[in-house]
Design an enzyme around this catalytic site. Structure first.
Site, PDB file in Angstrom:
ATOM      1  N   ALA A  49     -31.273 -23.282   0.042  1.00 29.03           N
ATOM      2  CA  ALA A  49     -32.549 -22.731   0.505  1.00 29.03           C
ATOM      3  C   ALA A  49     -32.548 -22.359   1.986  1.00 29.03           C
ATOM      4  O   ALA A  49     -33.003 -21.276   2.372  1.00 29.03           O
ATOM      5  CB  ALA A  49     -33.659 -23.733   0.208  1.00 29.03           C
ATOM      6  N   ASP A 238     -35.909 -26.511  -3.061  1.00 27.17           N
ATOM      7  CA  ASP A 238     -36.032 -25.060  -2.844  1.00 27.17           C
ATOM      8  C   ASP A 238     -37.487 -24.635  -2.656  1.00 27.17           C
ATOM      9  O   ASP A 238     -37.770 -23.605  -2.048  1.00 27.17           O
ATOM     10  CB  ASP A 238     -35.412 -24.300  -4.016  1.00 27.17           C
ATOM     11  CG  ASP A 238     -33.892 -24.371  -3.926  1.00 27.17           C
ATOM     12  OD1 ASP A 238     -33.332 -25.418  -4.307  1.00 27.17           O
ATOM     13  OD2 ASP A 238     -33.285 -23.418  -3.409  1.00 27.17           O
TER      14      ASP A 238
HETATM   15  O1  MRU Z   1     -28.510 -22.117  -6.348  1.00 31.06           O
HETATM   16  P1  MRU Z   1     -28.298 -22.768  -5.022  1.00 31.06           P
HETATM   17  O2  MRU Z   1     -26.911 -23.267  -4.813  1.00 31.06           O
HETATM   18  O3  MRU Z   1     -28.800 -21.910  -3.880  1.00 31.06           O
HETATM   19  O4  MRU Z   1     -29.243 -24.048  -5.090  1.00 31.06           O
HETATM   20  C1  MRU Z   1     -29.268 -24.924  -4.008  1.00 31.06           C
HETATM   21  C2  MRU Z   1     -30.100 -26.124  -4.223  1.00 31.06           C
HETATM   22  O5  MRU Z   1     -30.750 -26.293  -5.224  1.00 31.06           O
HETATM   23  C3  MRU Z   1     -30.192 -27.079  -3.065  1.00 31.06           C
HETATM   24  O6  MRU Z   1     -30.379 -28.377  -3.512  1.00 31.06           O
HETATM   25  C4  MRU Z   1     -31.393 -26.685  -2.187  1.00 31.06           C
HETATM   26  O7  MRU Z   1     -31.376 -25.334  -1.890  1.00 31.06           O
HETATM   27  C5  MRU Z   1     -31.433 -27.472  -0.942  1.00 31.06           C
HETATM   28  S1  MRU Z   1     -30.163 -26.957   0.206  1.00 31.06           S
HETATM   29  C6  MRU Z   1     -30.876 -27.095   1.694  1.00 31.06           C
END
Ligand code: MRU
Length: 356
Positions: A49, A238
């Site tokens: 995120a 997210d």
């Molecule tokens: O699909 P992604 O790899 O972007 O998903 C990431 C996540 O779900 C993380 O746990 C979330 O973004 C937190 S990272 C600061």
């Protein structure tokens, strides 16, 4: 931290680590245009995120750089970037900040102000992750003191480390802080199918930082929680609603259920910019990203000769469904950790801490 998810180059362009190639190769991916930024987010060259918010902001700056003063081009590209991925609110939050800057810039050339704003967004994330680390660390330290200074076992899902948000991550920030403070820790790393952010990214990050960890398949967490082999769970987020429901990588909800059933504390760490105060009920209101079937049907890795291979693991015409995220209801969450401290995952606590 040994590495950064991306960095600004002297020439004004940006170099990111191509996360699709980790852990086998650490290769740079150069961002010179706003289309490069869009591609990097959409194809998950970068992900997490925080970082997609940063690269979104950088994409708006790159749009200004290529625009020859055409504001409409910047606005148009910003809208494309906003829709590169739907679930993480940090992306739209960062784009909105950049567009406000663009609108308020009365001096003609918007390149420098937009560059400054993009850098500022990244700097703020950096400070926030450091603060999150310090708040979350106290939880680990408390367990460590209560269990007679024995090793603390932590479970995490996906990657919420520095590859997901600069500079020390969210869920991993307390872990890095614990290591810095000499606390004996061990991390259970969920593999996180289908893209394996756990086994490919979190495991790589923890190796770089010398933190003891074990990769487990996604279905193992329940057993470990039942057997009291996990002291605390940390995950990232997210999008978090005003009620404290948390959208995070698919599989997070099942870990929260198992943690709740076994009275193991389950904490979610994220910067305040991950709150979406306009939403209340996460399950009905958060858009869940649906991704392509390739991610499920194929696995990637090295063969016995060390050659990179992509292998089909279903029949070619098998139907699959690839939901990228799920929603953990607030009742399963012990607490929310942000740069402002720790609070309960409920509407009253959130309103008092963040909206007064
Ligand atoms: O699909 P992604 O790899 O972007 O998903 C990431 C996540 O779900 C993380 O746990 C979330 O973004 C937190 S990272 C600061």
């Amino acid at each position: 931290m040994k590495y950064k998810a991306f960095q600004f180059l002297e020439n004004g362009y940006i170099e990111a680590i191509d996360q699709r190639k980790l852990p086998f190769q650490k290769e740079p991916f150069l961002l010179k245009t706003s289309d490069d930024a869009f591609y990097a987010i959409k194809e998950m060259v970068v992900r997490g995120a925080g970082v997609i918010g940063n690269i979104g902001a950088i994409g708006v700056y790159l749009a200004a750089l290529e625009s020859r003063g055409d504001k409409h081009h910047v606005e148009w590209q910003s809208e494309l970037l906003r829709h590169a991925r739907p679930t993480a609110v940090n992306l739209t939050w960062a784009i909105d900040r950049m567009l406000t800057k663009l609108k308020n810039n009365k001096n003609g050339n918007s390149i420098e102000p937009l560059k400054k704003e993009a850098i500022q967004i990244c700097e703020e994330d950096k400070e926030n992750t450091i603060a999150i680390g310090k708040h979350g660390f106290l939880l680990i330290e408390d367990i460590w003191k209560r269990n007679g200074k024995k090793k603390v076992n932590i479970l995490t899902h996906c990657n919420a480390g520095y590859l997901g948000i600069v500079d020390s991550g969210t869920a991993l920030a307390p872990i890095y802080e614990a290591k810095k403070n000499g606390i004996d820790i061990h991390v259970w790393v969920d593999e996180t199918r289908p893209r394996n952010q756990g086994s490919n990214l979190t495991s790589w990050e923890l190796s770089q930082e010398g933190i003891e960890h074990t990769v487990i398949v996604d279905n193992t967490g329940g057993l470990l929680l039942q057997k009291k082999l996990v002291d605390i769970v940390f995950v990232g987020a997210d999008r978090v609603t005003a009620k404290g429901d948390v959208a995070n990588k698919i599989g997070t909800y099942l870990k929260a259920l198992a943690a709740h059933d076994n009275n193991v504390p389950f904490y979610v760490a994220f910067p305040v910019s991950t709150f979406d105060f306009l939403l209340s009920d996460g399950l009905s209101e958060v858009e869940i990203e649906l991704r392509g079937e390739e991610e499920i049907k194929y696995v990637h890795g090295l063969d016995s000769k060390g050659n990179y291979k992509k292998v089909l693991v279903t029949l070619a015409d098998t139907k699959v469904a690839n939901y990228g995220f799920d929603v953990t209801p607030n009742r399963l969450i012990t607490g929310l950790i942000t740069e402002k401290g720790i609070c309960g995952a409920n509407e009253d606590a959130i309103r008092k801490k963040y909206l007064n």
